[in-house]
Design an enzyme around this catalytic site. Structure first.
Site, PDB file in Angstrom:
ATOM      1  N   ARG A  38       1.352  11.483  39.883  1.00  0.00           N
ATOM      2  CA  ARG A  38       2.283  12.069  40.859  1.00  0.00           C
ATOM      3  C   ARG A  38       2.204  11.361  42.214  1.00  0.00           C
ATOM      4  O   ARG A  38       3.211  11.269  42.914  1.00  0.00           O
ATOM      5  CB  ARG A  38       2.005  13.559  41.031  1.00  0.00           C
ATOM      6  CG  ARG A  38       2.579  14.403  39.912  1.00  0.00           C
ATOM      7  CD  ARG A  38       2.426  15.882  40.199  1.00  0.00           C
ATOM      8  NE  ARG A  38       3.014  16.660  39.116  1.00  0.00           N
ATOM      9  CZ  ARG A  38       2.884  17.974  38.977  1.00  0.00           C
ATOM     10  NH1 ARG A  38       2.154  18.660  39.859  1.00  0.00           N
ATOM     11  NH2 ARG A  38       3.450  18.609  37.973  1.00  0.00           N
ATOM     12  N   LYS A 199       4.391  28.015  20.554  1.00  0.00           N
ATOM     13  CA  LYS A 199       5.126  29.281  20.467  1.00  0.00           C
ATOM     14  C   LYS A 199       6.618  29.164  20.692  1.00  0.00           C
ATOM     15  O   LYS A 199       7.072  28.469  21.579  1.00  0.00           O
ATOM     16  CB  LYS A 199       4.562  30.247  21.504  1.00  0.00           C
ATOM     17  CG  LYS A 199       3.153  30.685  21.194  1.00  0.00           C
ATOM     18  CD  LYS A 199       2.670  31.611  22.265  1.00  0.00           C
ATOM     19  CE  LYS A 199       1.335  32.237  21.877  1.00  0.00           C
ATOM     20  NZ  LYS A 199       0.867  33.129  22.931  1.00  0.00           N
ATOM     21  N   GLY A 356       3.176  18.797  30.340  1.00  0.00           N
ATOM     22  CA  GLY A 356       1.786  18.338  30.322  1.00  0.00           C
ATOM     23  C   GLY A 356       1.290  17.885  28.956  1.00  0.00           C
ATOM     24  O   GLY A 356       0.803  16.753  28.797  1.00  0.00           O
ATOM     25  N   GLY A 379       6.714  22.706  34.447  1.00  0.00           N
ATOM     26  CA  GLY A 379       7.580  23.886  34.589  1.00  0.00           C
ATOM     27  C   GLY A 379       9.009  23.548  34.984  1.00  0.00           C
ATOM     28  O   GLY A 379       9.962  24.091  34.424  1.00  0.00           O
TER      29      GLY A 379
HETATM   30  C1  3PG Z   1       3.111  22.128  38.936  1.00  0.00           C
HETATM   31  O1  3PG Z   1       2.094  21.449  38.947  1.00  0.00           O
HETATM   32  O2  3PG Z   1       3.617  22.570  37.890  1.00  0.00           O
HETATM   33  C2  3PG Z   1       3.798  22.376  40.234  1.00  0.00           C
HETATM   34  O3  3PG Z   1       3.107  21.782  41.275  1.00  0.00           O
HETATM   35  C3  3PG Z   1       3.983  23.849  40.480  1.00  0.00           C
HETATM   36  O4  3PG Z   1       2.745  24.500  40.552  1.00  0.00           O
HETATM   37  P1  3PG Z   1       2.645  26.040  40.213  1.00  0.00           P
HETATM   38  O5  3PG Z   1       2.894  26.176  38.736  1.00  0.00           O
HETATM   39  O6  3PG Z   1       1.272  26.476  40.634  1.00  0.00           O
HETATM   40  O7  3PG Z   1       3.724  26.754  41.005  1.00  0.00           O
HETATM   41 MG    MG Z   2       3.095  24.750  36.870  1.00  0.00          MG
END
Ligand code: 3PG
Ligand code: MG
Length: 399
Positions: A38, A199, A356, A379
Site C-alpha cells: 500500500r 462462506k 486479502g 472491503g
Molecule cells: C482496510 O485495511 O481494509 C482499510 O484500511 C479499512 O480498515 P477497517 O476495515 O479497519 O475500516
Molecule cells: Mg477492512
C-alpha cells in the site's frame, strides 16, 4: 450521469499545502512494517507532488483504536517505512487538531512531508464528524484522496472532509477505478467472475450482483459446497452453510434468468481431515461419502474452468478456489491462477483481483505480476463488486 473527477495530476500544487488522505493501514510486526504494497503504490504520485512544490500533510488511520490514543497504533512504524522508501524525513504530529498541528502545518515547506498521527485516535474520525473534518480542513489548501481501500468507510477524513474543500482524486485511486471499471462497468466480453472463499453468507450481495453482470461465474472454495447441496448432491463432512441452501437456489435461478453460466465443481479433492498433506483422493461430485471433506476442486473441474476462461476477455477474481493454505489443496487455485496469469501477460485477457486471501493465493501461485490489476483493497473491493457506491469515491466527484 455520475460527475467526473478532478485528478491530482491536473492540479498546480506549487506552494500549496496538500492534505493527502492515504490508506497506510498496513501489517506491522514487532514495530516494523511487514508488508508495504500500500505504501509503494502511492509513492510515485507522492514523489511527483513533492517535486512539483507541494508541502504534503499525510492523513491516515491505522488499526482500530476506536477513538482512543493507543501507543501500539501509532503511525511511527509507517512513517519510518515511508521515510526509508522515499529518502526524505517524515515528521509525525500528534496534536492533530490542536495548536501543535496548526503550527506544524503552517510551517511546512515545499517538498516536505508531515504525517498526522493516527486519525482513529479521535472519535470524530469514525463518526464522520463535521467539526473534526473542519479542523482538518483548516490545515491545508487542497485535499487529495488516494486511499481507495478505505473509500467504503464514511469517515471524516474520507467523506466529510473532501466535501468541505477543493478535492481531487489521487493517481493510485484513479488507476484503481479505471481498472475496476474496465473489468465490470465497460468490459470486453465475455466476462468471467471467479468467486471462492469459505462462506456464501459473506458474499451474498457479490454473487447476486455478479450473476447479472458477467457471462460466467466460476464458484470454488467452501461456498461452492452450499451450491452443491442446493443442487441435491451429498457433500459428506465438507464445510457448508445448510441454512443458505434456499438462497443458493435463488442465485442459481437468477443466474439462469440472466444468461450467466454458473460453473460448479464436478469433481473434487477430498480428504478425511483438514491438514497439509492429508491422505486424499479424487472423487466425482456424485460419489462423495459421509466422512469426505471437499478441500479443493478436482482435475476435471480445473480443466473446465480453464477452458471456459480461455473463451473470456475479462475476469474478476475474489476468493481462493480451495483450501490453498494447505497443499495439495492449493492445486485448483494455482492452476487457474497460472492460466489467467499467462493469458493476461500475453495481452489476451484483462484480469482484476482483490481481497486479502486472494492476493495471498495469487502470490503463492507466483502470478501476482502477471495479472492486469491487483487491487490493494479488501472491503472496498468487495463493496464495489456488490455494486455499491463507495462514499469516499462519491465525495471526490466534482460537484
Ligand atoms: C482496510 O485495511 O481494509 C482499510 O484500511 C479499512 O480498515 P477497517 O476495515 O479497519 O475500516
Ligand atoms: Mg477492512
Amino acid at each position: 450521469m455520475t460527475a467526473p473527477f478532478l485528478f491530482a495530476d491536473e492540479l498546480d500544487v506549487k506552494g500549496k499545502r496538500v492534505l493527502l488522505r492515504l490508506d497506510l493501514n498496513v501489517p506491522v510486526q514487532d514495530g516494523k512494517v511487514s508488508e508495504d504494497t500500500r505504501i509503494r503504490r502511492i509513492l510515485p504520485g507522492l514523489k511527483d507532488m513533492l517535486a512539483a512544490g507541494a508541502a504534503v500533510i499525510i492523513l491516515t488511520h491505522f488499526g482500530r483504536p476506536k477513538g482512543k490514543v493507543m501507543p501500539e497504533f501509532s503511525v511511527q512504524p509507517i512513517a519510518d517505512c515511508m521515510a526509508k522508501l522515499i529518502g526524505k524525513r517524515v515528521t509525525i504530529e500528534s496534536d492533530v487538531i490542536g495548536a501543535g498541528g496548526k503550527t506544524a502545518a503552517a510551517g511546512l515547506k515545499s517538498g516536505q512531508i508531515l504525517m498526522m498521527e493516527n486519525l482513529r485516535f479521535f472519535p470524530g474520525e469514525e463518526a464522520n464528524d463535521a467539526d473534526f473534518a473542519a479542523a482538518l480542513a483548516a490545515l491545508g489548501d487542497i485535499y487529495v484522496g488516494d486511499a481507495f481501500s478505505c473509500t467504503h468507510r464514511a469517515h471524516a477524513s474520507v467523506e466529510a472532509l473532501p466535501k468541505m474543500m477543493k478535492a481531487a482524486a489521487g493517481r493510485a485511486l484513479g488507476a484503481e477505478l479505471t481498472a475496476l471499471e474496465s473489468a465490470l462497468a465497460n468490459p470486453k466480453r465475455p466476462v468471467a467472475a471467479l468467486v471462492g472463499g469459505a462462506k456464501v453468507s459473506t458474499k451474498l450481495d457479490v454473487l447476486n450482483n455478479l450473476v447479472t453482470k458477467v457471462d460466467g461465474l466460476i464458484l470454488g472454495g467452501g461456498m461452492a459446497n452450499t451450491f452443491l447441496l442446493a443442487k441435491g448432491f451429498s457433500i459428506g463432512a465438507s464445510l457448508a452453510e445448510p441454512d443458505m441452501v434456499d438462497i443458493a437456489s435463488a442465485i442459481i435461478k437468477r443466474a439462469e434468468e440472466s444468461n450467466c453460466k454458473l460453473i460448479l465443481p464436478d469433481d473434487a479433492l477430498v480428504a478425511g481431515e483438514f491438514k497439509a498433506g492429508a491422505a486424499h483422493r479424487i472423487a466425482s461430485i456424485d460419489t462423495i461419502e459421509d466422512g469426505d471433506m471437499i478441500l479443493d476442486a478436482g482435475p476435471k473441474s480445473i480443466a473446465s474452468a480453464i477452458a471456459f476462461l480461455a473463451t473470456c476477455s475479462t475476469v474478476v477474481w475474489n476468493g481462493p478456489m480451495g483450501a490453498f493454505e494447505i497443499p495439495p489443496f492449493d492445486t485448483a487455485t494455482n492452476a487457474i491462477a497460472k492460466a489467467v496469469g499467462i493469458r493476461s501477460a500475453g495481452g489476451s485477457m484483462m484480469s482484476v483481483a482483490g481481497g486479502g486471501d486472494t492476493l495471498a493465493a495469487l502470490a503463492n501461485a507466483g502470478v501476482s505480476d502477471q495479472f492486469s490489476y491487483i487491487s490493494t483493497a479488501g472491503g472496498a473491493f468487495l463493496e464495489w463488486l456488490e455494486g455499491k457506491t463507495l462514499p469516499g469515491v462519491e465525495a471526490l466527484r466534482i460537484n
